[in-house]
Write a protein that holds these residues in place. Sequence first.
Motif, PDB file in Angstrom:
ATOM      1  N   THR A  41       0.947  -1.165  -0.249  1.00 11.54           N
ATOM      2  CA  THR A  41       0.135  -0.003  -0.043  1.00 11.54           C
ATOM      3  C   THR A  41       0.823   1.288  -0.035  1.00 11.54           C
ATOM      4  OG1 THR A  41      -0.274  -0.281   2.455  1.00 11.54           O
ATOM      5  CG2 THR A  41      -2.100  -1.108   0.884  1.00 11.54           C
ATOM      6  N   SER A  42       0.468   2.312  -0.624  1.00 17.56           N
ATOM      7  CA  SER A  42       1.188   3.402  -0.678  1.00 17.56           C
ATOM      8  C   SER A  42       1.378   4.120   0.851  1.00 17.56           C
ATOM      9  CB  SER A  42       0.152   4.530  -1.483  1.00 17.56           C
ATOM     10  OG  SER A  42      -0.841   4.977  -0.813  1.00 17.56           O
ATOM     11  N   PRO A  43       2.463   4.905   0.915  1.00 16.50           N
ATOM     12  CA  PRO A  43       2.703   5.595   2.246  1.00 16.50           C
ATOM     13  C   PRO A  43       1.393   6.235   2.662  1.00 16.50           C
ATOM     14  CG  PRO A  43       4.449   6.118   0.833  1.00 16.50           C
ATOM     15  CD  PRO A  43       3.347   5.515  -0.021  1.00 16.50           C
ATOM     16  N   GLU A  44       0.574   7.006   1.787  1.00 15.34           N
ATOM     17  CA  GLU A  44      -0.630   7.508   2.466  1.00 15.34           C
ATOM     18  C   GLU A  44      -1.809   6.473   2.892  1.00 15.34           C
ATOM     19  OE1 GLU A  44       1.588  10.129  -0.618  1.00 15.34           O
ATOM     20  OE2 GLU A  44       0.325   7.907  -0.545  1.00 15.34           O
ATOM     21  N   ARG A  45      -1.764   5.481   2.146  1.00 15.38           N
ATOM     22  CA  ARG A  45      -3.041   4.452   2.449  1.00 15.38           C
ATOM     23  C   ARG A  45      -2.479   3.564   3.647  1.00 15.38           C
ATOM     24  NH1 ARG A  45      -7.276   2.038  -0.164  1.00 15.38           N
ATOM     25  NH2 ARG A  45      -7.977   0.421   1.279  1.00 15.38           N
ATOM     26  N   THR A  46      -1.044   3.319   3.638  1.00 17.56           N
ATOM     27  CA  THR A  46      -0.498   2.766   4.786  1.00 17.56           C
ATOM     28  C   THR A  46      -0.915   3.430   6.035  1.00 17.56           C
ATOM     29  OG1 THR A  46       1.222   1.790   3.480  1.00 17.56           O
ATOM     30  CG2 THR A  46       1.472   1.789   5.907  1.00 17.56           C
ATOM     31  N   LEU A  52      16.244  15.780   1.663  1.00 17.38           N
ATOM     32  CA  LEU A  52      15.541  15.201   0.534  1.00 17.38           C
ATOM     33  C   LEU A  52      14.174  15.554   0.689  1.00 17.38           C
ATOM     34  CD1 LEU A  52      17.260  11.421   1.108  1.00 17.38           C
ATOM     35  CD2 LEU A  52      17.780  13.528  -0.701  1.00 17.38           C
ATOM     36  N   PRO A  53      13.322  15.463  -0.442  1.00 22.64           N
ATOM     37  CA  PRO A  53      11.943  15.664  -0.262  1.00 22.64           C
ATOM     38  C   PRO A  53      11.299  14.717   0.383  1.00 22.64           C
ATOM     39  CG  PRO A  53      12.627  14.621  -2.522  1.00 22.64           C
ATOM     40  CD  PRO A  53      13.677  15.113  -1.605  1.00 22.64           C
ATOM     41  N   PRO A  54       9.906  15.076   0.943  1.00 21.00           N
ATOM     42  CA  PRO A  54       9.280  14.226   2.000  1.00 21.00           C
ATOM     43  C   PRO A  54       8.608  13.141   1.075  1.00 21.00           C
ATOM     44  CG  PRO A  54       8.045  16.215   1.283  1.00 21.00           C
ATOM     45  CD  PRO A  54       9.622  16.228   0.845  1.00 21.00           C
ATOM     46  N   ARG A  55       8.375  11.879   1.897  1.00 24.34           N
ATOM     47  CA  ARG A  55       7.528  10.811   1.045  1.00 24.34           C
ATOM     48  C   ARG A  55       6.168  11.085   0.563  1.00 24.34           C
ATOM     49  NH1 ARG A  55       9.629   5.870   2.561  1.00 24.34           N
ATOM     50  NH2 ARG A  55       8.229   5.137   0.849  1.00 24.34           N
ATOM     51  N   THR A  56       5.588  12.094   1.455  1.00 24.99           N
ATOM     52  CA  THR A  56       4.450  12.548   0.947  1.00 24.99           C
ATOM     53  C   THR A  56       4.209  13.938   1.407  1.00 24.99           C
ATOM     54  OG1 THR A  56       1.788  11.908   0.910  1.00 24.99           O
ATOM     55  CG2 THR A  56       3.053  11.508   2.939  1.00 24.99           C
ATOM     56  N   THR A  57       2.683  14.515   1.495  1.00 23.59           N
ATOM     57  CA  THR A  57       2.471  15.819   2.011  1.00 23.59           C
ATOM     58  C   THR A  57       1.112  15.656   2.886  1.00 23.59           C
ATOM     59  OG1 THR A  57       0.943  16.268   0.211  1.00 23.59           O
ATOM     60  CG2 THR A  57       3.308  16.724   0.093  1.00 23.59           C
ATOM     61  N   VAL A  58       1.006  16.479   3.836  1.00 24.00           N
ATOM     62  CA  VAL A  58      -0.074  16.503   4.575  1.00 24.00           C
ATOM     63  C   VAL A  58      -1.367  16.442   3.710  1.00 24.00           C
ATOM     64  CG1 VAL A  58      -1.440  17.821   6.480  1.00 24.00           C
ATOM     65  CG2 VAL A  58       0.892  17.636   6.394  1.00 24.00           C
ATOM     66  N   GLU A  59      -1.626  17.216   2.663  1.00 27.92           N
ATOM     67  CA  GLU A  59      -2.727  17.119   1.905  1.00 27.92           C
ATOM     68  C   GLU A  59      -3.085  15.777   1.337  1.00 27.92           C
ATOM     69  OE1 GLU A  59      -1.083  20.993   2.511  1.00 27.92           O
ATOM     70  OE2 GLU A  59      -0.226  19.420   1.717  1.00 27.92           O
ATOM     71  N   ARG A  60      -1.922  15.188   1.016  1.00 25.72           N
ATOM     72  CA  ARG A  60      -2.043  13.645   0.310  1.00 25.72           C
ATOM     73  C   ARG A  60      -2.619  12.777   1.402  1.00 25.72           C
ATOM     74  NH1 ARG A  60       3.301  12.997  -3.046  1.00 25.72           N
ATOM     75  NH2 ARG A  60       2.515  10.673  -3.093  1.00 25.72           N
ATOM     76  N   LEU A  61      -2.096  13.073   2.531  1.00 25.70           N
ATOM     77  CA  LEU A  61      -2.579  12.127   3.631  1.00 25.70           C
ATOM     78  C   LEU A  61      -3.958  12.371   4.093  1.00 25.70           C
ATOM     79  CD1 LEU A  61       0.301  12.351   6.196  1.00 25.70           C
ATOM     80  CD2 LEU A  61      -0.441  10.505   4.887  1.00 25.70           C
ATOM     81  N   ALA A  62      -4.168  13.675   3.831  1.00 27.82           N
ATOM     82  CA  ALA A  62      -5.814  14.062   4.201  1.00 27.82           C
ATOM     83  C   ALA A  62      -6.896  13.360   2.997  1.00 27.82           C
ATOM     84  CB  ALA A  62      -5.920  15.674   4.064  1.00 27.82           C
ATOM     85  N   GLU A  63      -6.245  13.283   1.837  1.00 32.42           N
ATOM     86  CA  GLU A  63      -7.091  12.789   0.578  1.00 32.42           C
ATOM     87  C   GLU A  63      -7.453  11.292   1.029  1.00 32.42           C
ATOM     88  OE1 GLU A  63      -5.208  13.338  -2.942  1.00 32.42           O
ATOM     89  OE2 GLU A  63      -5.426  15.370  -2.651  1.00 32.42           O
TER      90      GLU A  63
END
Length: 262
Positions: free
Chosen positions: A142-147, A181-192
């Motif tokens: 699963t993606s970082p966000e879905r995980t 380094l760039p982050p694995r994801t963003t707060v906005e993508r976690l919220a989605e």
Amino acid sequence: MTTTSRTRLPPLPLVFTVAEARAKGASRSRLRRQDLAVPLHGARVQSVGTPPTWTGLGFATPPHSWTVEDLTALQRLRPDAVLSHATAAHLHGIPRPLDRAVDAPEPVSVSTPRDVRRPGVRVHRRTVPPEHRSVVHGLTVTSPERTWADLCAVRPRWDEADLVAAGDHLVRHPWAGGGRLPPRTTVERLAEVLEYDGEHHLDRQQQARDARRDRRLLSYGVTPMRITAADHAEGYRSVIAQLQQRRRAHDSPSEKTARGES
């Protein structure tokens, strides 16, 4: 048939299934030779060099006892299985709760619409859409966000502090040598992805599983909220307002005073 042709394997990946090998002409006796390891029933691993280890690949010690080859064999046997929950968290480098000692290995968690009858496997019966998948070291997870969203649903094993630490790990800018380094994801993508129901939730079996999950969350003192495409389209304004209202209703008098509320 010559001796060489009887002992030589056909072109196969490092980890392969017995069915794949048989389809390419390998004999049953050849697949029982000692130069092939058996990570799982129905799978084989070719003896080529030194097997990779988790630490050698730069991973922490996993919460389960499976090797990289074991997980690869599982997905060769069940291509529909997506590694998820704590298993995916390990592969994404998400830190486990610090105060939890692992006395016994945890089962490997997979998400799949079908059952997986394998010892040491915990199955979450659901379909993971392609946009919620990623690949880590050749393994579908699963993606970082879905995980992170999945971990939010396994309380109390992961409490609020654990989830904040996990989310912070994913959105931070890690330092590496001469820069960040760039982050694995963003707060906005976690919220989605948090509690967002895709089209597969219209399936009757999935709705039954959702109802069982909601009852489990309620037993932990967590009130679930249904987030829809309409909420996403409006930027979750109504959802945020409702969450703020719930928080005010549950805050203690001292917390309300600190915010300047009566």
